[in-house]
Design an enzyme around this catalytic site. Sequence first.
Site, PDB file in Angstrom:
ATOM      1  N   HIS A   1     -21.151   0.722 -15.916  1.00 35.45           N
ATOM      2  CA  HIS A   1     -20.174   1.381 -15.035  1.00 35.45           C
ATOM      3  C   HIS A   1     -19.411   2.481 -15.767  1.00 35.45           C
ATOM      4  O   HIS A   1     -18.306   2.244 -16.266  1.00 35.45           O
ATOM      5  CB  HIS A   1     -19.187   0.347 -14.489  1.00 35.45           C
ATOM      6  CG  HIS A   1     -19.787  -0.576 -13.491  1.00 35.45           C
ATOM      7  ND1 HIS A   1     -19.844  -0.285 -12.145  1.00 35.45           N
ATOM      8  CD2 HIS A   1     -20.383  -1.777 -13.639  1.00 35.45           C
ATOM      9  CE1 HIS A   1     -20.433  -1.276 -11.505  1.00 35.45           C
ATOM     10  NE2 HIS A   1     -20.772  -2.196 -12.389  1.00 35.45           N
TER      11      HIS A   1
ATOM     12  N   GLU B   1     -17.810   4.896 -14.576  1.00 36.94           N
ATOM     13  CA  GLU B   1     -16.619   5.367 -13.846  1.00 36.94           C
ATOM     14  C   GLU B   1     -15.310   4.848 -14.433  1.00 36.94           C
ATOM     15  O   GLU B   1     -14.267   5.476 -14.268  1.00 36.94           O
ATOM     16  CB  GLU B   1     -16.724   5.002 -12.354  1.00 36.94           C
ATOM     17  CG  GLU B   1     -16.624   3.520 -11.994  1.00 36.94           C
ATOM     18  CD  GLU B   1     -17.945   2.766 -12.026  1.00 36.94           C
ATOM     19  OE1 GLU B   1     -18.863   3.201 -12.740  1.00 36.94           O
ATOM     20  OE2 GLU B   1     -18.062   1.724 -11.345  1.00 36.94           O
TER      21      GLU B   1
ATOM     22  N   SER C   1       0.807  -1.241   0.000  1.00 40.92           N
ATOM     23  CA  SER C   1       0.000   0.000   0.000  1.00 40.92           C
ATOM     24  C   SER C   1       0.828   1.272   0.000  1.00 40.92           C
ATOM     25  O   SER C   1       0.440   2.270   0.593  1.00 40.92           O
ATOM     26  CB  SER C   1      -0.977   0.037   1.188  1.00 40.92           C
ATOM     27  OG  SER C   1      -1.799  -1.081   1.151  1.00 40.92           O
TER      28      SER C   1
ATOM     29  N   GLY D   1     -26.915   0.641  -7.857  1.00 38.86           N
ATOM     30  CA  GLY D   1     -27.561   1.927  -7.557  1.00 38.86           C
ATOM     31  C   GLY D   1     -28.749   2.202  -8.469  1.00 38.86           C
ATOM     32  O   GLY D   1     -29.698   2.879  -8.079  1.00 38.86           O
TER      33      GLY D   1
ATOM     34  N   CYS E   1     -25.221   0.763 -11.529  1.00 37.84           N
ATOM     35  CA  CYS E   1     -25.406  -0.679 -11.465  1.00 37.84           C
ATOM     36  C   CYS E   1     -26.358  -1.049 -10.329  1.00 37.84           C
ATOM     37  O   CYS E   1     -27.560  -0.857 -10.455  1.00 37.84           O
ATOM     38  CB  CYS E   1     -24.047  -1.375 -11.367  1.00 37.84           C
ATOM     39  SG  CYS E   1     -24.119  -3.054 -12.012  1.00 37.84           S
TER      40      CYS E   1
ATOM     41  N   THR F   1      14.817   0.892   3.660  1.00 39.10           N
ATOM     42  CA  THR F   1      15.133   0.966   2.225  1.00 39.10           C
ATOM     43  C   THR F   1      16.408   0.183   1.924  1.00 39.10           C
ATOM     44  O   THR F   1      16.474  -0.582   0.957  1.00 39.10           O
ATOM     45  CB  THR F   1      15.281   2.446   1.795  1.00 39.10           C
ATOM     46  OG1 THR F   1      14.005   3.057   1.937  1.00 39.10           O
ATOM     47  CG2 THR F   1      15.751   2.585   0.359  1.00 39.10           C
TER      48      THR F   1
HETATM   49  N1  GLN Z   1     -25.394  -7.285  -7.650  1.00 38.65           N
HETATM   50  C1  GLN Z   1     -25.959  -6.700  -8.812  1.00 38.65           C
HETATM   51  C2  GLN Z   1     -25.964  -7.646  -9.989  1.00 38.65           C
HETATM   52  O1  GLN Z   1     -25.253  -8.605 -10.011  1.00 38.65           O
HETATM   53  C3  GLN Z   1     -25.255  -5.405  -9.172  1.00 38.65           C
HETATM   54  C4  GLN Z   1     -23.842  -5.604  -9.587  1.00 38.65           C
HETATM   55  C5  GLN Z   1     -23.038  -4.336  -9.549  1.00 38.65           C
HETATM   56  O2  GLN Z   1     -23.432  -3.358  -8.943  1.00 38.65           O
HETATM   57  N2  GLN Z   1     -21.875  -4.330 -10.163  1.00 38.65           N
HETATM   58  O3  GLN Z   1     -26.679  -7.425 -10.940  1.00 38.65           O
END
Ligand code: GLN
Length: 536
Positions: A508, A510, A14, A384, A382, A191
Amino acid sequence: MSKYIFVSGGVCSSLGKGIAAATIGNLLEGSGLTVNSVKIDPYINVDAGTMNPIQHGEVYVTDDGAETDLDLGNYARFTNSDLSRDNSITTGQVYQEVIRKEREGRFLGRTVQVIPHITDEIKQRIQRIGEREDLDVTIVEIGGTVGDIESVPFIEAARQFIHDFGKPHVLYIHLTLVPTVSMGELKTKPTQHSVKELLEIGIQPDILLCRCEVPLNESLKHKISLFTNVEEEAVISANNVANTIYEIPMSFEKQGLDTIIMKKLDLKPKTHNKAIREWEKMINGYIKADSLIKIGIVGKYVELHDSYKSVFEALVHGGIANKVRVEIIKIDSEKLETGNTEALDEIDGILVPGGFGQRGIEGMICAVQYARTREKPYFGICLGMQMMVIEYARNVAGLNGAHSTECEPNSPHPVISLLEEQENVKTMGGTMRLGANDSKLTKGTKIFEIYGKEKISERHRHRYEFANHYREPLIAAGLTISGTTMDGELVESVEWQNHPWGVGVQFHPEFKSRPDAPHPIFYRFIEECKKNAKKK
Ligand code: GLN
């Protein structure tokens, strides 16, 4: 053939090796070179898809549907690397392939061993990228820490590159920690030990990136150089930056890292018009922005920052373009299940990101209802989006008990459910709907206006879908279906009417956002949140 840069890590995990590797790519691209990046993950999982995001951070999805390590997201944000399945190598993949070949009889009569069979497979996978046409540099990040049992074959394969190709074709960069102890003193011993460990394996690092809280002074650089045989100018201070990770390219460039790398690899910059100055201007504009908005992320993996890495970054990109700083407030969805929504009062917009399983679901639904009824900008990604559909079904369309069959298999109204083809899937790895798919947007909707076109392509990673049986009642209740797959079969996006801004997408976005090219939905979401903040 391209040149190869191996980035290893020492002392502890990390430290930001992924961002360091991505930054190196960024600086080299800024000099007009073409780069590509590879991430090696020494775990035995074939890919990151089956791992818990709280343990391992988000799963980054490529266009070709690979579920990869989140560092590929760093490469995508800092460089123009063309990323696909080939850019992510794991122990699982390497062994799976070598064992497959062994069963086929490809090594007939021989004993199959880590050296040369496993190391050769690793080298071939790296070279598959490095031998692409017109590529100047391949940056290979070796996950984990030097000395870990799992990473030994990968470090050995990396060592063999200098044997196979020699100087100036191969460069080793090692990222280590220079910790601060009491009275603010910086300590170089870890280091020194870490470099010794690399030397034992046969790798002399060419450049050291030293993670530290405050910049290393000249005398510390001298001391580290003396103990490690790394030239003083190649001991780079990777000190904390003040505001954002996007300042790191400037910090490295000031110390001449790009020039040192090119000198050691005998590469000439292809342009004198350094792109880094544009980048610097862009980041300074963000840092100096005079307003700040607060975005609430309501999710179930909030305890680890990396779980929603690309979402957080895409919000910042939206902030950069809107000249407003973005503060991210992480809200544990389970905590909203008590009915206390005070945490949502202070924020300017709500985002529910992706997720799996039942835990925390009702809290997300509660956040969606809050956003819809109190007219706060809402962005669902997704899971959401699925929550947006469930909330609407329950509270507007009167479909009591509406749910996703992922959480409630016996729901009287399974508004989110499995497609038939998914019902028969019994294995978990790589079996979701994955990767880039085209969608068709409906004219006159918010999302159509955002993209400014009808056909878009975005990446997917989910198993459950909006159940078509419920399209009619939900549309009748006022929910807008704003996008579908090209054949109209699957719902890809929904939005609220008579609400300032509520958009949900099954894909997605993002993953495709960059600081210098924010994703249009994130751009618009931040713009709407900014308006909402002003109203307050
Ligand atoms: N769990 C949900 C599905 O499989 C949403 C997946 C997600 O948010 N990437 O459809």
